[in-house]
Design an enzyme around this catalytic site. Sequence first.
Site, PDB file in Angstrom:
ATOM      1  N   GLU A   7      15.129  81.409  51.630  1.00 33.95           N
ATOM      2  CA  GLU A   7      14.106  82.337  52.103  1.00 33.95           C
ATOM      3  C   GLU A   7      14.774  83.623  52.572  1.00 33.95           C
ATOM      4  O   GLU A   7      15.222  83.714  53.711  1.00 33.95           O
ATOM      5  CB  GLU A   7      13.262  81.700  53.224  1.00 33.95           C
ATOM      6  CG  GLU A   7      14.042  80.915  54.268  1.00 33.95           C
ATOM      7  CD  GLU A   7      13.285  80.782  55.566  1.00 33.95           C
ATOM      8  OE1 GLU A   7      12.065  80.956  55.569  1.00 33.95           O
ATOM      9  OE2 GLU A   7      13.934  80.522  56.594  1.00 33.95           O
ATOM     10  N   ASN A  57       3.728  75.888  54.007  1.00 34.16           N
ATOM     11  CA  ASN A  57       4.121  75.973  55.420  1.00 34.16           C
ATOM     12  C   ASN A  57       3.023  76.735  56.149  1.00 34.16           C
ATOM     13  O   ASN A  57       2.936  77.952  56.039  1.00 34.16           O
ATOM     14  CB  ASN A  57       5.466  76.689  55.557  1.00 34.16           C
ATOM     15  CG  ASN A  57       5.852  76.920  57.013  1.00 34.16           C
ATOM     16  OD1 ASN A  57       5.305  76.303  57.922  1.00 34.16           O
ATOM     17  ND2 ASN A  57       6.806  77.808  57.236  1.00 34.16           N
ATOM     18  N   TRP A  58       2.180  75.994  56.866  1.00 36.56           N
ATOM     19  CA  TRP A  58       1.052  76.627  57.548  1.00 36.56           C
ATOM     20  C   TRP A  58       1.487  77.464  58.745  1.00 36.56           C
ATOM     21  O   TRP A  58       0.688  78.227  59.286  1.00 36.56           O
ATOM     22  CB  TRP A  58       0.067  75.561  58.026  1.00 36.56           C
ATOM     23  CG  TRP A  58      -0.666  74.845  56.937  1.00 36.56           C
ATOM     24  CD1 TRP A  58      -0.502  74.984  55.581  1.00 36.56           C
ATOM     25  CD2 TRP A  58      -1.700  73.855  57.100  1.00 36.56           C
ATOM     26  NE1 TRP A  58      -1.351  74.162  54.902  1.00 36.56           N
ATOM     27  CE2 TRP A  58      -2.103  73.449  55.810  1.00 36.56           C
ATOM     28  CE3 TRP A  58      -2.316  73.273  58.203  1.00 36.56           C
ATOM     29  CZ2 TRP A  58      -3.103  72.493  55.607  1.00 36.56           C
ATOM     30  CZ3 TRP A  58      -3.301  72.317  58.011  1.00 36.56           C
ATOM     31  CH2 TRP A  58      -3.685  71.940  56.711  1.00 36.56           C
ATOM     32  N   HIS A  91      14.071  76.938  59.630  1.00 36.45           N
ATOM     33  CA  HIS A  91      13.308  78.086  59.124  1.00 36.45           C
ATOM     34  C   HIS A  91      13.779  79.360  59.829  1.00 36.45           C
ATOM     35  O   HIS A  91      14.189  79.332  60.994  1.00 36.45           O
ATOM     36  CB  HIS A  91      11.806  77.868  59.370  1.00 36.45           C
ATOM     37  CG  HIS A  91      10.936  78.856  58.661  1.00 36.45           C
ATOM     38  ND1 HIS A  91      10.696  80.123  59.155  1.00 36.45           N
ATOM     39  CD2 HIS A  91      10.251  78.772  57.494  1.00 36.45           C
ATOM     40  CE1 HIS A  91       9.907  80.765  58.319  1.00 36.45           C
ATOM     41  NE2 HIS A  91       9.621  79.980  57.302  1.00 36.45           N
ATOM     42  N   GLY A 121       4.210  80.317  52.367  1.00 36.52           N
ATOM     43  CA  GLY A 121       3.680  80.655  53.679  1.00 36.52           C
ATOM     44  C   GLY A 121       2.219  81.039  53.611  1.00 36.52           C
ATOM     45  O   GLY A 121       1.336  80.196  53.503  1.00 36.52           O
ATOM     46  N   GLY A 122       1.935  82.346  53.656  1.00 40.12           N
ATOM     47  CA  GLY A 122       0.556  82.830  53.724  1.00 40.12           C
ATOM     48  C   GLY A 122      -0.342  82.304  52.625  1.00 40.12           C
ATOM     49  O   GLY A 122      -1.509  81.977  52.860  1.00 40.12           O
ATOM     50  N   GLU A 178      12.298  81.677  61.185  1.00 38.33           N
ATOM     51  CA  GLU A 178      11.609  81.963  62.453  1.00 38.33           C
ATOM     52  C   GLU A 178      12.162  81.099  63.587  1.00 38.33           C
ATOM     53  O   GLU A 178      12.196  81.540  64.739  1.00 38.33           O
ATOM     54  CB  GLU A 178      10.105  81.763  62.270  1.00 38.33           C
ATOM     55  CG  GLU A 178       9.505  82.836  61.387  1.00 38.33           C
ATOM     56  CD  GLU A 178       8.219  82.435  60.681  1.00 38.33           C
ATOM     57  OE1 GLU A 178       7.732  83.236  59.860  1.00 38.33           O
ATOM     58  OE2 GLU A 178       7.704  81.328  60.932  1.00 38.33           O
TER      59      GLU A 178
END
Length: 248
Positions: free
Chosen positions: A166, A9-10, A94, A232-233, A96
Amino acid sequence: MRRKLIAGNWKMNGSTTTNAALLDGIKAGLGSAACEVAVCVPAPYFAQCQSALASTGVKWGGQDLSVHEAGAYTGEVSAAMLKDFSCAYVIVGHSERRTYHRESDEIVALKTVRALRSGLIPIVCVGESLEEREAGQTDAVVGRQIDAVLSELNEAEVERIVVAYEPVWAIGTGKTATPQMAQDVHQMLRTRLAAKNAAAAARVQILYGGSMKPDNARDLLAMADIDGGLIGGASLKAADFLAIVAAA
């Protein structure tokens, strides 16, 4: 036997230049991966990923979609638009999106339905905050989130979703659930899926999305109900992403 899935997930990162280097690095180091691999990218880069990945084993997808088919919804991206660029996956709900865009369980459920009925595979995200974890509400919160989605699906559709657990408290904080903590929630999620469709529940991939990295991936992925990662990162560095793929 569920095949592992490692999905990057960019988030809101990237440029045509950095994307090209990242995708080249992934393709060069991937080899014949024993797991499924995907990247979920910002919508402006669908065409770039389609061009770069079309002849590889790596699939691509979006990070969100609209509940609407089309119309006067400025800034929204429809399922048909994702399909236009041969996206296979789309992230739904997600943390976010839930936090910054106030997406409710009901909206997440509707987006899941829209994705499925458009031929996309939704990666349905669920997870609790630190306050909810410390209050012992993990099962109640995560259970409520997945049940809202399952209530909108028929039995056959259950098998076509991917679930990502998550824990919000473990995203970008340096904290990570222990493998057993993660396994406990994954097992609970599979039980909820089984209540809707037992046969499908045994086949649904449940990913861990709480800061999986090269140094913890192998232990997490060894758990019985952890079927991969929503990364993610670490998905922004080819070497780190490939190390997680190798662990799977």
